[in-house]
Design a protein around this motif. Sequence first.
Motif, PDB file in Angstrom:
ATOM      1  N   ASN A 273       0.822  -1.226   0.000  1.00 55.69           N
ATOM      2  CA  ASN A 273       0.000   0.000   0.000  1.00 55.69           C
ATOM      3  C   ASN A 273       0.851   1.270   0.000  1.00 55.69           C
ATOM      4  N   GLU A 274       2.104   1.146   0.409  1.00 52.72           N
ATOM      5  CA  GLU A 274       2.973   2.329   0.476  1.00 52.72           C
ATOM      6  C   GLU A 274       3.652   2.636  -0.864  1.00 52.72           C
ATOM      7  N   LYS A 275       3.383   1.807  -1.879  1.00 52.73           N
ATOM      8  CA  LYS A 275       3.993   2.063  -3.196  1.00 52.73           C
ATOM      9  C   LYS A 275       3.588   3.436  -3.734  1.00 52.73           C
ATOM     10  N   LYS A 276       2.353   3.825  -3.420  1.00 52.13           N
ATOM     11  CA  LYS A 276       1.875   5.125  -3.913  1.00 52.13           C
ATOM     12  C   LYS A 276       2.747   6.259  -3.336  1.00 52.13           C
ATOM     13  N   ALA A 277       3.088   6.138  -2.059  1.00 56.21           N
ATOM     14  CA  ALA A 277       3.911   7.173  -1.423  1.00 56.21           C
ATOM     15  C   ALA A 277       5.283   7.244  -2.098  1.00 56.21           C
ATOM     16  N   VAL A 278       5.857   6.089  -2.392  1.00 57.55           N
ATOM     17  CA  VAL A 278       7.172   6.068  -3.045  1.00 57.55           C
ATOM     18  C   VAL A 278       7.059   6.678  -4.447  1.00 57.55           C
ATOM     19  N   TRP A 279       5.976   6.372  -5.110  1.00 58.11           N
ATOM     20  CA  TRP A 279       5.784   6.944  -6.450  1.00 58.11           C
ATOM     21  C   TRP A 279       5.713   8.470  -6.380  1.00 58.11           C
ATOM     22  N   GLU A 280       5.027   8.994  -5.375  1.00 59.37           N
ATOM     23  CA  GLU A 280       4.981  10.455  -5.200  1.00 59.37           C
ATOM     24  C   GLU A 280       6.395  11.008  -4.989  1.00 59.37           C
ATOM     25  N   ASP A 281       7.188  10.311  -4.170  1.00 58.96           N
ATOM     26  CA  ASP A 281       8.570  10.755  -3.914  1.00 58.96           C
ATOM     27  C   ASP A 281       9.397  10.714  -5.196  1.00 58.96           C
ATOM     28  N   MET A 282       9.210   9.643  -5.960  1.00 57.19           N
ATOM     29  CA  MET A 282      10.013   9.483  -7.170  1.00 57.19           C
ATOM     30  C   MET A 282       9.621  10.504  -8.243  1.00 57.19           C
ATOM     31  N   LYS A 283       8.375  10.910  -8.241  1.00 56.58           N
ATOM     32  CA  LYS A 283       7.973  11.953  -9.195  1.00 56.58           C
ATOM     33  C   LYS A 283       8.695  13.267  -8.873  1.00 56.58           C
ATOM     34  N   LEU A 284       8.854  13.536  -7.572  1.00 55.62           N
ATOM     35  CA  LEU A 284       9.603  14.740  -7.177  1.00 55.62           C
ATOM     36  C   LEU A 284      11.074  14.622  -7.585  1.00 55.62           C
ATOM     37  N   VAL A 285      11.625  13.419  -7.421  1.00 58.18           N
ATOM     38  CA  VAL A 285      13.024  13.180  -7.811  1.00 58.18           C
ATOM     39  C   VAL A 285      13.178  13.395  -9.319  1.00 58.18           C
ATOM     40  N   ALA A 286      12.257  12.822 -10.096  1.00 57.78           N
ATOM     41  CA  ALA A 286      12.324  12.955 -11.559  1.00 57.78           C
ATOM     42  C   ALA A 286      12.240  14.423 -11.964  1.00 57.78           C
ATOM     43  N   LYS A 287      11.353  15.158 -11.300  1.00 60.77           N
ATOM     44  CA  LYS A 287      11.201  16.585 -11.624  1.00 60.77           C
ATOM     45  C   LYS A 287      12.493  17.336 -11.322  1.00 60.77           C
ATOM     46  N   GLU A 288      13.104  17.032 -10.195  1.00 61.17           N
ATOM     47  CA  GLU A 288      14.355  17.690  -9.811  1.00 61.17           C
ATOM     48  C   GLU A 288      15.458  17.389 -10.821  1.00 61.17           C
ATOM     49  N   LEU A 289      15.450  16.180 -11.355  1.00 60.53           N
ATOM     50  CA  LEU A 289      16.469  15.777 -12.329  1.00 60.53           C
ATOM     51  C   LEU A 289      16.142  16.268 -13.741  1.00 60.53           C
ATOM     52  N   GLY A 290      14.921  16.731 -13.929  1.00 64.34           N
ATOM     53  CA  GLY A 290      14.498  17.131 -15.284  1.00 64.34           C
ATOM     54  C   GLY A 290      14.243  15.934 -16.166  1.00 64.34           C
TER      55      GLY A 290
END
Length: 223
Positions: free
Chosen positions: A199-216
């Motif tokens: 169930n916590e996969k969604k939270a990780v996905w939210e975190d990874m979207k922020l990481v992707a945005k930071e990396l461009g």
Amino acid sequence: MRGKALKSLRDAIECEKLAGVDAIYISSGKKTEERKMTFDDLKESARKCRECELWETRTNVVFGEGARSAELMFVGEAPGRDEDLQGKPFVGRAGQLLTKIIEAIGLKREDVFIGNVLKCRPPENRNPLPSEIAKCSPYLLAQIKFIKPKVICALGKFAAQTLLNTETPISKLRGVFYDFHGVKLMPTYHPAYLLRNPNEKKAVWEDMKLVAKELGVKIPDKA
Ligand code: SF4
């Protein structure tokens, strides 16, 4: 002589601070032989390391692997059984999930660098001891210094709390960036935790979207 050089290398690393240092030098004992440390020197030093008691029970040192100029670096806790046997980080089921997470943001595993706070497996996967962290962390700091990532993703409570020097729970830490010696650090759940708590996969996905945005990095539509 080689052993002496490696000892000097580790001593040098221990004395360095991550910020404000342009190079780490090693010496074989003669000033004329002093030279800049390379990433391979660091790896060789770790491979032979006996600084803490974990060397006695390890099968392999798990130095970490990936691109040496990676913009994204993942840092976990310590090698587990599969990693210890193969000498590679994140190769078990949790590792397979980490690979999927990396691919979900449009990167490949070989684009990033993956390592751990500890380079040797604690027996029975027990928690690392403070003394082991103190002995081993110079390797991680030197890795970060060489790789110069834009973003570090700390995987799980242990890595996040160690790098941020806090006891705040990972559930409270995750989801925002922190400054780690000038590098943006995003704590998120460990893939092994996700296997037990999907169930916590969604939270990780939210975190990874922020990481992707930071990396461009553009996230593929199918993700
Ligand atoms: S865990 Fe780190 S400090 Fe301890 S023996 Fe392994 S490489 Fe050396």
